[in-house]
Design a protein around this motif. Structure first.
Motif, PDB file in Angstrom:
ATOM      1  N   GLY A 170     -45.413  22.872  20.203  1.00 26.17           N
ATOM      2  CA  GLY A 170     -44.327  23.844  20.138  1.00 26.17           C
ATOM      3  C   GLY A 170     -43.444  23.853  21.366  1.00 26.17           C
ATOM      4  N   ALA A 171     -43.571  22.833  22.182  1.00 28.17           N
ATOM      5  CA  ALA A 171     -42.789  22.784  23.432  1.00 28.17           C
ATOM      6  C   ALA A 171     -42.438  21.336  23.740  1.00 28.17           C
ATOM      7  CB  ALA A 171     -43.583  23.390  24.587  1.00 28.17           C
ATOM      8  N   GLY A 172     -41.383  20.865  23.095  1.00 29.14           N
ATOM      9  CA  GLY A 172     -40.905  19.515  23.336  1.00 29.14           C
ATOM     10  C   GLY A 172     -39.602  19.579  24.104  1.00 29.14           C
ATOM     11  N   SER A 173     -38.493  19.621  23.368  1.00 27.81           N
ATOM     12  CA  SER A 173     -37.206  19.791  24.044  1.00 27.81           C
ATOM     13  C   SER A 173     -37.123  21.155  24.724  1.00 27.81           C
ATOM     14  CB  SER A 173     -36.059  19.624  23.042  1.00 27.81           C
ATOM     15  OG  SER A 173     -36.024  18.292  22.563  1.00 27.81           O
ATOM     16  N   ASP A 174     -37.770  22.176  24.127  1.00 24.92           N
ATOM     17  CA  ASP A 174     -37.870  23.489  24.772  1.00 24.92           C
ATOM     18  C   ASP A 174     -39.141  23.500  25.614  1.00 24.92           C
ATOM     19  OD1 ASP A 174     -37.641  26.121  25.560  1.00 24.92           O
ATOM     20  OD2 ASP A 174     -38.419  26.929  23.669  1.00 24.92           O
ATOM     21  N   LEU A 175     -39.103  22.755  26.712  1.00 27.18           N
ATOM     22  CA  LEU A 175     -40.309  22.522  27.499  1.00 27.18           C
ATOM     23  C   LEU A 175     -40.865  23.800  28.117  1.00 27.18           C
ATOM     24  CD1 LEU A 175     -42.203  20.278  28.434  1.00 27.18           C
ATOM     25  CD2 LEU A 175     -40.687  19.902  30.395  1.00 27.18           C
ATOM     26  N   ALA A 176     -40.010  24.783  28.359  1.00 26.25           N
ATOM     27  CA  ALA A 176     -40.479  26.031  28.975  1.00 26.25           C
ATOM     28  C   ALA A 176     -41.379  26.835  28.047  1.00 26.25           C
ATOM     29  CB  ALA A 176     -39.288  26.882  29.414  1.00 26.25           C
ATOM     30  N   GLY A 177     -41.510  26.396  26.792  1.00 23.92           N
ATOM     31  CA  GLY A 177     -42.364  27.102  25.847  1.00 23.92           C
ATOM     32  C   GLY A 177     -43.828  26.708  25.908  1.00 23.92           C
ATOM     33  N   VAL A 178     -44.269  26.038  26.980  1.00 23.31           N
ATOM     34  CA  VAL A 178     -45.658  25.583  27.058  1.00 23.31           C
ATOM     35  C   VAL A 178     -46.622  26.758  26.916  1.00 23.31           C
ATOM     36  CG1 VAL A 178     -45.161  23.537  28.428  1.00 23.31           C
ATOM     37  CG2 VAL A 178     -45.682  25.685  29.579  1.00 23.31           C
ATOM     38  N   LYS A 179     -47.710  26.506  26.187  1.00 22.39           N
ATOM     39  CA  LYS A 179     -48.714  27.541  25.952  1.00 22.39           C
ATOM     40  C   LYS A 179     -50.081  27.171  26.520  1.00 22.39           C
ATOM     41  CE  LYS A 179     -46.634  29.681  21.846  1.00 22.39           C
ATOM     42  NZ  LYS A 179     -45.328  29.060  22.005  1.00 22.39           N
ATOM     43  N   THR A 180     -50.268  25.944  26.955  1.00 27.80           N
ATOM     44  CA  THR A 180     -51.527  25.572  27.602  1.00 27.80           C
ATOM     45  C   THR A 180     -51.725  26.476  28.822  1.00 27.80           C
ATOM     46  OG1 THR A 180     -51.398  23.280  26.854  1.00 27.80           O
ATOM     47  CG2 THR A 180     -52.765  23.721  28.793  1.00 27.80           C
ATOM     48  N   THR A 181     -52.883  27.098  28.902  1.00 31.01           N
ATOM     49  CA  THR A 181     -53.116  28.094  29.949  1.00 31.01           C
ATOM     50  C   THR A 181     -54.026  27.558  31.042  1.00 31.01           C
ATOM     51  OG1 THR A 181     -55.015  29.028  28.754  1.00 31.01           O
ATOM     52  CG2 THR A 181     -52.835  30.011  28.345  1.00 31.01           C
ATOM     53  N   ALA A 182     -53.835  28.076  32.235  1.00 33.60           N
ATOM     54  CA  ALA A 182     -54.726  27.806  33.370  1.00 33.60           C
ATOM     55  C   ALA A 182     -55.050  29.154  34.009  1.00 33.60           C
ATOM     56  CB  ALA A 182     -54.062  26.867  34.369  1.00 33.60           C
ATOM     57  N   VAL A 183     -56.310  29.553  33.914  1.00 37.40           N
ATOM     58  CA  VAL A 183     -56.754  30.839  34.439  1.00 37.40           C
ATOM     59  C   VAL A 183     -57.615  30.586  35.666  1.00 37.40           C
ATOM     60  CG1 VAL A 183     -58.072  32.940  33.948  1.00 37.40           C
ATOM     61  CG2 VAL A 183     -56.692  31.868  32.135  1.00 37.40           C
ATOM     62  N   ARG A 184     -57.272  31.233  36.753  1.00 33.27           N
ATOM     63  CA  ARG A 184     -58.016  31.002  37.993  1.00 33.27           C
ATOM     64  C   ARG A 184     -59.346  31.737  37.968  1.00 33.27           C
ATOM     65  NH1 ARG A 184     -55.660  30.882  44.180  1.00 33.27           N
ATOM     66  NH2 ARG A 184     -57.665  30.531  45.210  1.00 33.27           N
ATOM     67  N   GLU A 185     -60.404  30.980  38.260  1.00 38.91           N
ATOM     68  CA  GLU A 185     -61.743  31.534  38.409  1.00 38.91           C
ATOM     69  C   GLU A 185     -62.314  31.020  39.725  1.00 38.91           C
ATOM     70  OE1 GLU A 185     -64.264  30.742  35.095  1.00 38.91           O
ATOM     71  OE2 GLU A 185     -63.012  31.843  33.648  1.00 38.91           O
ATOM     72  N   GLY A 186     -62.275  31.858  40.741  1.00 36.77           N
ATOM     73  CA  GLY A 186     -62.745  31.440  42.054  1.00 36.77           C
ATOM     74  C   GLY A 186     -61.898  30.322  42.607  1.00 36.77           C
ATOM     75  N   ILE A 228     -54.100  13.344  34.889  1.00 41.06           N
ATOM     76  CA  ILE A 228     -52.921  13.827  34.187  1.00 41.06           C
ATOM     77  C   ILE A 228     -52.299  14.957  35.002  1.00 41.06           C
ATOM     78  CG2 ILE A 228     -54.356  15.387  32.773  1.00 41.06           C
ATOM     79  CD1 ILE A 228     -52.296  15.058  30.510  1.00 41.06           C
ATOM     80  N   PHE A 229     -50.974  14.929  35.169  1.00 41.23           N
ATOM     81  CA  PHE A 229     -50.310  16.072  35.790  1.00 41.23           C
ATOM     82  C   PHE A 229     -49.732  16.934  34.671  1.00 41.23           C
ATOM     83  CE2 PHE A 229     -47.329  12.490  36.009  1.00 41.23           C
ATOM     84  CZ  PHE A 229     -46.171  12.993  35.428  1.00 41.23           C
ATOM     85  N   CYS A 230     -50.015  18.233  34.749  1.00 36.21           N
ATOM     86  CA  CYS A 230     -49.761  19.125  33.630  1.00 36.21           C
ATOM     87  C   CYS A 230     -48.884  20.305  34.016  1.00 36.21           C
ATOM     88  CB  CYS A 230     -51.078  19.700  33.100  1.00 36.21           C
ATOM     89  SG  CYS A 230     -52.057  18.579  32.118  1.00 36.21           S
ATOM     90  N   LEU A 231     -48.032  20.690  33.075  1.00 34.11           N
ATOM     91  CA  LEU A 231     -47.408  21.994  33.122  1.00 34.11           C
ATOM     92  C   LEU A 231     -48.302  22.958  32.351  1.00 34.11           C
ATOM     93  CD1 LEU A 231     -43.605  21.327  32.497  1.00 34.11           C
ATOM     94  CD2 LEU A 231     -44.820  21.549  34.662  1.00 34.11           C
ATOM     95  N   VAL A 232     -48.686  24.039  32.992  1.00 34.20           N
ATOM     96  CA  VAL A 232     -49.589  25.010  32.378  1.00 34.20           C
ATOM     97  C   VAL A 232     -49.044  26.414  32.613  1.00 34.20           C
ATOM     98  CG1 VAL A 232     -51.657  23.561  32.593  1.00 34.20           C
ATOM     99  CG2 VAL A 232     -50.994  25.071  34.481  1.00 34.20           C
ATOM    100  N   ARG A 233     -49.422  27.328  31.727  1.00 37.10           N
ATOM    101  CA  ARG A 233     -48.980  28.713  31.892  1.00 37.10           C
ATOM    102  C   ARG A 233     -50.021  29.496  32.677  1.00 37.10           C
ATOM    103  NH1 ARG A 233     -44.851  30.976  30.835  1.00 37.10           N
ATOM    104  NH2 ARG A 233     -44.168  29.299  29.451  1.00 37.10           N
ATOM    105  N   THR A 234     -49.574  30.023  33.793  1.00 39.33           N
ATOM    106  CA  THR A 234     -50.446  30.843  34.638  1.00 39.33           C
ATOM    107  C   THR A 234     -50.034  32.308  34.631  1.00 39.33           C
ATOM    108  OG1 THR A 234     -49.098  29.999  36.487  1.00 39.33           O
ATOM    109  CG2 THR A 234     -51.274  29.041  36.196  1.00 39.33           C
ATOM    110  N   ASP A 235     -48.898  32.620  33.989  1.00 33.28           N
ATOM    111  CA  ASP A 235     -48.447  34.010  33.888  1.00 33.28           C
ATOM    112  C   ASP A 235     -47.559  34.136  32.659  1.00 33.28           C
ATOM    113  OD1 ASP A 235     -47.535  36.585  34.156  1.00 33.28           O
ATOM    114  OD2 ASP A 235     -46.766  36.355  36.195  1.00 33.28           O
ATOM    115  N   ALA A 236     -47.909  35.042  31.751  1.00 37.99           N
ATOM    116  CA  ALA A 236     -47.142  35.225  30.514  1.00 37.99           C
ATOM    117  C   ALA A 236     -46.389  36.546  30.498  1.00 37.99           C
ATOM    118  CB  ALA A 236     -48.082  35.152  29.312  1.00 37.99           C
TER     119      ALA A 236
END
Length: 398
Positions: free
Chosen positions: A132-148, A169-177
């Motif tokens: 769901g996030a190709g040309s609209d790259l800012a729509g990424v939904k893969t999450t990264a939650v910090r644990e320690g 792999i270098f990834c764009l991930v969502r850390t704040d929604a």
């Protein structure tokens, strides 16, 4: 038309040509020229040759193993290597991630990751696009939650080129929604050789396994693998994409493909005469030649502007649009020139180590596969429709 340079840059071009003539393995150049598949081992062979010369990442600072080539030297290399049918280097680490690390990464990250790119220790892929996030790259939904001291990553990436070979792999991930979607994205480096990372192949129209889906299920990355600041990844992503799009002009490679097309047009016949003498075909070929010459001129203008003021800007979108369209048109016209020889789909002939005899002339075996594969060019790296919007807003100010 031969490109003209000053004396110093012309001397450099002659050095590049001599190196390619001496060091580029003929069998690799032949495979590239005829659109045959390059395996991982063949790609790594060419990259090792470049690394030995110090030319694998020549525009990097010397302190990190580069040569500090000028923008013009970089263009000369890309152009001459394309003309010589040299295999492309895998750009994800060397030409995309590296500029981000050099500008936004920590010194510890640069000292650790950059040497591993040069010695072939890491093979990188890019975790940007999602279903769901190709040309609209800012729509990424893969999450990264910090644990320690780690981030726990869940989600899916798609169209991930060469992920089947990659260990990083270098990834764009969502850390704040909680805010604007561009504001909650982070840029994180993830080890793929761990539980929770699954790679599934996507077989493309040409029958090739080049792209993949990548699934993350509670995969982990140390906090030290966060590039820059948390939630500032959108800035780094845009910076990376300007480098990716600039490379898509493909002036040298398209010039080599156009030369092959001219040879085919002189060899194949229509009504007993060379195809090049057919008025309709000759008009299409002339139009292509003019457009490619115009692209060369525009690319040189962007190179000159970059040399005067730093990294590439929104002009890279123009190069991406015209470069990919010209490449597609060259391959389309080449298929037309081959006539019935473009019909057989000869996947086995294209594979490394194959002894399968081609149907028709050898110069035609990879054309159909290349034509089909090139359908993606106007979509990846940001679709050409999106690039036209960028041109309209950032350059034309409309």
């Amino acid at each position: 038309m031969e490109l003209a340079f000053g004396a110093q840059d012309e001397a450099f071009r002659q050095e590049v040509r001599a190196f390619l003539a001496e060091k580029l393995p003929a069998e690799l150049a032949e495979r590239v020229r005829h659109g045959k598949t390059l395996g991982k081992a063949q790609t790594e062979r060419w990259q090792a040759i470049l690394s030995e010369r110090g030319w694998l990442a020549p525009d990097w600072p010397k302190a990190y193993g580069g040569q500090e080539w000028t923008v013009t030297q970089r263009f000369i290399w890309d152009y001459e290597a394309g003309l010589a049918n040299a295999p492309p280097v895998i750009a994800f680490g060397l030409k995309m991630l590296a500029p981000v690390l050099l500008k936004y990464g920590s010194e510890d990250q640069r000292r650790y990751w950059l040497p591993r790119m040069l010695n072939g220790q890491d093979w990188w892929c890019q975790g940007y696009s999602e279903p769901g996030a190709g040309s609209d790259l800012a729509g990424v939904k893969t999450t990264a939650v910090r644990e320690g001291g780690e981030y726990v990553i869940n989600g899916q990436k798609t169209w991930t080129s060469y992920a089947q070979h990659a260990n990083m792999i270098f990834c764009l991930v969502r850390t704040d929604a909680s805010g604007k979607k561009q504001d909650g994205i982070s840029f994180i480096l993830v080890d793929m050789d761990q539980p929770g990372v699954e790679v599934r192949p996507i077989i493309t129209l040409d029958g090739e396994h080049e792209v993949n889906e990548v699934f993350f299920t509670n995969a982990r990355a140390p906090v030290a693998n966060l590039v820059g600041e948390e939630n500032k990844g959108w800035t780094y992503a845009k910076y990376l994409l300007t480098y990716e799009r600039t490379q898509m002009a493909m002036v040298g490679g398209s010039s080599a493909s156009l030369e092959l097309l001219r040879e085919i047009a002189q060899t194949e016949t229509k009504r007993g005469r060379p195809l090049a003498e057919d008025p309709y075909f000759a008009a299409r070929l002339a139009k292509l030649e003019i457009e490619l010459e115009n692209l060369k001129t525009t690319t040189l203008r962007v190179v000159a502007a970059s040399a005067a003021g730093g990294g590439p800007g929104p002009e890279s979108s123009m190069l991406k649009v015209k470069g990919t369209e010209i490449r597609q048109e060259i391959l389309s016209l080449t298929r037309r020139a081959l006539g019935p020889y473009a019909v057989p789909y000869q996947r086995k002939v294209l594979e490394p180590g194959s002894n399968t005899e081609p149907v028709g002339p050898d110069y035609g075996v990879g054309v159909t596969a290349s034509y089909l594969n090139a359908r993606k060019l106007t979509i990846y790296g940001g679709s050409n429709e999106v690039q036209r919007n960028i041109i309209t807003k950032a350059i034309l100010k409309l």
